[in-house]
Design an enzyme around this catalytic site. Structure first.
Site, PDB file in Angstrom:
ATOM      1  N   ASN A   1      26.860 -66.919 -10.135  1.00  0.00           N
ATOM      2  CA  ASN A   1      28.247 -66.457 -10.159  1.00  0.00           C
ATOM      3  C   ASN A   1      28.911 -66.963 -11.455  1.00  0.00           C
ATOM      4  O   ASN A   1      29.137 -68.157 -11.605  1.00  0.00           O
ATOM      5  CB  ASN A   1      28.973 -67.001  -8.920  1.00  0.00           C
TER       6      ASN A   1
ATOM      7  N   CYS B   1      37.675 -64.972 -10.436  1.00  0.00           N
ATOM      8  CA  CYS B   1      36.615 -63.953 -10.505  1.00  0.00           C
ATOM      9  C   CYS B   1      37.144 -62.518 -10.575  1.00  0.00           C
ATOM     10  O   CYS B   1      36.408 -61.610 -10.924  1.00  0.00           O
ATOM     11  CB  CYS B   1      35.668 -64.113  -9.324  1.00  0.00           C
TER      12      CYS B   1
ATOM     13  N   HIS C   1      31.615 -58.049  -7.643  1.00  0.00           N
ATOM     14  CA  HIS C   1      31.539 -59.428  -8.136  1.00  0.00           C
ATOM     15  C   HIS C   1      30.277 -60.091  -7.555  1.00  0.00           C
ATOM     16  O   HIS C   1      29.987 -59.970  -6.366  1.00  0.00           O
ATOM     17  CB  HIS C   1      32.794 -60.180  -7.709  1.00  0.00           C
TER      18      HIS C   1
HETATM   19  N1  COA Z   1      20.759 -76.682   0.377  1.00  0.00           N
HETATM   20  C1  COA Z   1      20.387 -76.897   1.650  1.00  0.00           C
HETATM   21  N2  COA Z   1      21.239 -76.803   2.677  1.00  0.00           N
HETATM   22  C2  COA Z   1      22.509 -76.483   2.418  1.00  0.00           C
HETATM   23  C3  COA Z   1      22.967 -76.263   1.105  1.00  0.00           C
HETATM   24  C4  COA Z   1      22.035 -76.374   0.065  1.00  0.00           C
HETATM   25  N3  COA Z   1      22.366 -76.183  -1.230  1.00  0.00           N
HETATM   26  N4  COA Z   1      24.285 -75.960   1.147  1.00  0.00           N
HETATM   27  C5  COA Z   1      24.653 -75.995   2.438  1.00  0.00           C
HETATM   28  N5  COA Z   1      23.583 -76.328   3.207  1.00  0.00           N
HETATM   29  C6  COA Z   1      23.521 -76.506   4.658  1.00  0.00           C
HETATM   30  C7  COA Z   1      24.868 -76.877   5.250  1.00  0.00           C
HETATM   31  O1  COA Z   1      25.112 -78.254   5.108  1.00  0.00           O
HETATM   32  C8  COA Z   1      24.674 -76.470   6.669  1.00  0.00           C
HETATM   33  O2  COA Z   1      23.926 -77.438   7.353  1.00  0.00           O
HETATM   34  P1  COA Z   1      24.253 -77.807   8.861  1.00  0.00           P
HETATM   35  O3  COA Z   1      24.004 -76.548   9.637  1.00  0.00           O
HETATM   36  O4  COA Z   1      23.283 -78.892   9.126  1.00  0.00           O
HETATM   37  O5  COA Z   1      25.682 -78.234   8.858  1.00  0.00           O
HETATM   38  C9  COA Z   1      23.800 -75.218   6.560  1.00  0.00           C
HETATM   39  O6  COA Z   1      23.178 -75.282   5.280  1.00  0.00           O
HETATM   40  C10 COA Z   1      24.603 -73.952   6.656  1.00  0.00           C
HETATM   41  O7  COA Z   1      25.720 -74.124   5.815  1.00  0.00           O
HETATM   42  P2  COA Z   1      26.767 -73.010   5.538  1.00  0.00           P
HETATM   43  O8  COA Z   1      27.803 -73.527   4.592  1.00  0.00           O
HETATM   44  O9  COA Z   1      27.211 -72.401   6.833  1.00  0.00           O
HETATM   45  O10 COA Z   1      25.814 -72.001   4.766  1.00  0.00           O
HETATM   46  P3  COA Z   1      26.081 -70.531   4.350  1.00  0.00           P
HETATM   47  O11 COA Z   1      25.005 -69.697   4.860  1.00  0.00           O
HETATM   48  O12 COA Z   1      27.500 -70.117   4.593  1.00  0.00           O
HETATM   49  O13 COA Z   1      25.888 -70.631   2.762  1.00  0.00           O
HETATM   50  C11 COA Z   1      27.262 -70.618   0.817  1.00  0.00           C
HETATM   51  C12 COA Z   1      26.755 -71.417   1.990  1.00  0.00           C
HETATM   52  C13 COA Z   1      28.213 -71.465   0.000  1.00  0.00           C
HETATM   53  C14 COA Z   1      26.076 -70.210  -0.043  1.00  0.00           C
HETATM   54  C15 COA Z   1      27.988 -69.348   1.350  1.00  0.00           C
HETATM   55  O14 COA Z   1      28.909 -69.716   2.354  1.00  0.00           O
HETATM   56  C16 COA Z   1      28.751 -68.604   0.289  1.00  0.00           C
HETATM   57  O15 COA Z   1      28.172 -68.085  -0.642  1.00  0.00           O
HETATM   58  N6  COA Z   1      30.076 -68.468   0.470  1.00  0.00           N
HETATM   59  C17 COA Z   1      30.914 -67.764  -0.481  1.00  0.00           C
HETATM   60  C18 COA Z   1      31.185 -68.625  -1.676  1.00  0.00           C
HETATM   61  C19 COA Z   1      31.768 -67.859  -2.809  1.00  0.00           C
HETATM   62  O16 COA Z   1      31.728 -66.666  -2.846  1.00  0.00           O
HETATM   63  N7  COA Z   1      32.332 -68.572  -3.763  1.00  0.00           N
HETATM   64  C20 COA Z   1      32.843 -68.028  -4.963  1.00  0.00           C
HETATM   65  C21 COA Z   1      34.072 -67.262  -4.767  1.00  0.00           C
HETATM   66  S1  COA Z   1      34.443 -66.346  -6.172  1.00  0.00           S
END
Ligand code: COA
Length: 337
Positions: free
Chosen positions: A294, A122, A264
């Site tokens: 993204n 990215c 980004h």
């Molecule tokens: N739908 C419903 N629930 C979901 C889900 C989805 N698509 N994805 C994850 N969950 C759940 C998880 O399983 C977790 O459940 P639990 O509490 O029962 O274990 C809960 O939601 C929280 O998960 P978590 O991973 O802590 O969520 P989050 O708020 O961190 O959001 C992302 C997840 C991936 C959206 C977030 O962490 C993110 O954007 N991270 C950065 C990723 C990124 O930038 N990537 C590209 C780099 S260039």
């Protein structure tokens, strides 16, 4: 140094097909994976993204790159034969060999150029512009083309709800040319850093030369992206904030003097957290994450292109670009348009 460099043209392109949150929730449900439109929108800021149609040559990575590049050349008033350097930033190239830059060169007819891909995920567009800037400053390059383009849809594991919701396909391009070293419109500074120790936060285990794909590895989705979202989130907020602060400090510029903050587009909550830490008001932040998700190396050049074409970005304005990506890679750039 005889010259400085500036962006003189921008372009962008996306596949036709809109993939809404509703459609991916249905797709995941068929595989027994639970999610909801509300969760995806509230936790990421993404409402829809574009995915290339499988097998459609018009939506190959290099085909989207071609449209974006043609638009950028048109804006800059340049012809393909004027280009003497192409840097194609992508982590989802058409083929392993040749480079996607070579495919693009053939398609656009830039036969006076030397070309290469870079994979900085990215951060790729910033790395690409910073690379051609060095050749421009020494007078070796007169007209450079930088593309940030991805077909991330091929890396999605639809059984992994934490990552498959985030990514989309698209392409952005910029023409970069020399200007006088004291020209007001120029790239003012850039800062890149990478940390290979953090490789595991976002990677594709198989398909490279270490883990050739076997039917077992294919069945285990080892050719798909694996991500530690929560950890990446924390590193992103910390590092994007640090890079932005350092870039401004180095140039003796305050947040108030900035016209546009171009981050980004990984997650709206990352963008908001960084903006809050820096004190950047909402109206100075360019966004397209809601419509495209993204798109990795394409987020920054597509944002630039949209805002240049609709007149938000105007000559003389100060822009701060700031990105992070798999690697991990980090990069920021300050420029006066
Ligand atoms: N739908 C419903 N629930 C979901 C889900 C989805 N698509 N994805 C994850 N969950 C759940 C998880 O399983 C977790 O459940 P639990 O509490 O029962 O274990 C809960 O939601 C929280 O998960 P978590 O991973 O802590 O969520 P989050 O708020 O961190 O959001 C992302 C997840 C991936 C959206 C977030 O962490 C993110 O954007 N991270 C950065 C990723 C990124 O930038 N990537 C590209 C780099 S260039």
């Amino acid at each position: 140094m005889n010259f400085a460099a500036r962006i003189t043209g921008t372009g962008s392109a996306f596949p036709k097909k809109r993939i809404t949150n509703n459609s991916i929730v249905k797709k995941m449900a068929k595989l027994g994976v639970e999610s909801s439109e509300k969760w995806i929108f509230e936790r990421t800021g993404i409402a829809e993204r574009r995915h290339s149609e499988i097998g459609n040559k018009a939506e190959y990575n290099s085909s989207l790159g071609l449209i974006a590049a043609q638009k950028a050349l048109e804006m800059a008033g340049k012809k393909p034969e004027d280009i003497d350097q192409i840097v194609y930033a992508t982590c989802t190239g058409d083929t392993i060999l040749p480079s996607t830059a070579c495919w693009l060169q053939k398609k656009i007819g830039a036969l006076n150029a030397w070309v290469m891909d870079i994979n900085a995920a990215c951060s790729g567009f910033i790395y690409g512009v910073a690379t051609v800037e060095q050749f421009i400053k020494t007078g070796q390059t007169k007209t450079a083309l930088v593309i940030g383009a991805e077909k991330l849809s091929v890396l999605l594991n639809w059984e992994d709800r934490g990552s498959c919701i985030l990514f989309g396909d698209g392409a952005g391009a910029a023409v970069v040319e020399p200007v006088a070293f004291d020209s007001p419109s120029q790239i003012l500074s850039s800062h890149m850093l990478s940390d290979g120790n953090l490789w595991e936060l976002l990677h594709v285990p198989g398909g490279g030369s270490n883990l050739e794909l076997t039917p077992e590895r294919f069945a285990g989705h080892e050719h798909k992206a694996k991500m530690n979202g929560p950890e990446l989130f924390k590193v992103a907020v910390r590092t994007l904030t640090r890079f932005a602060k350092e870039e401004l400090k180095k140039n003796n510029i305050t947040v108030d003097e900035l016209d546009w903050f171009i981050l980004h587009q990984a997650n709206i909550r990352i963008i908001n957290a960084v903006a809050k830490r820096l004190g950047v008001p909402q109206e100075k932040i360019l966004l397209n994450i809601e419509r495209y998700g993204n798109t990795s190396s394409a987020t920054i050049p597509t944002l630039l292109d949209e805002a240049v074409r609709d007149g938000r970005i105007r000559k003389g304005q100060l822009l701060l670009l700031d990105a992070f990506g798999a690697g991990l890679t980090f990069g920021s750039m300050l420029l006066r348009w």
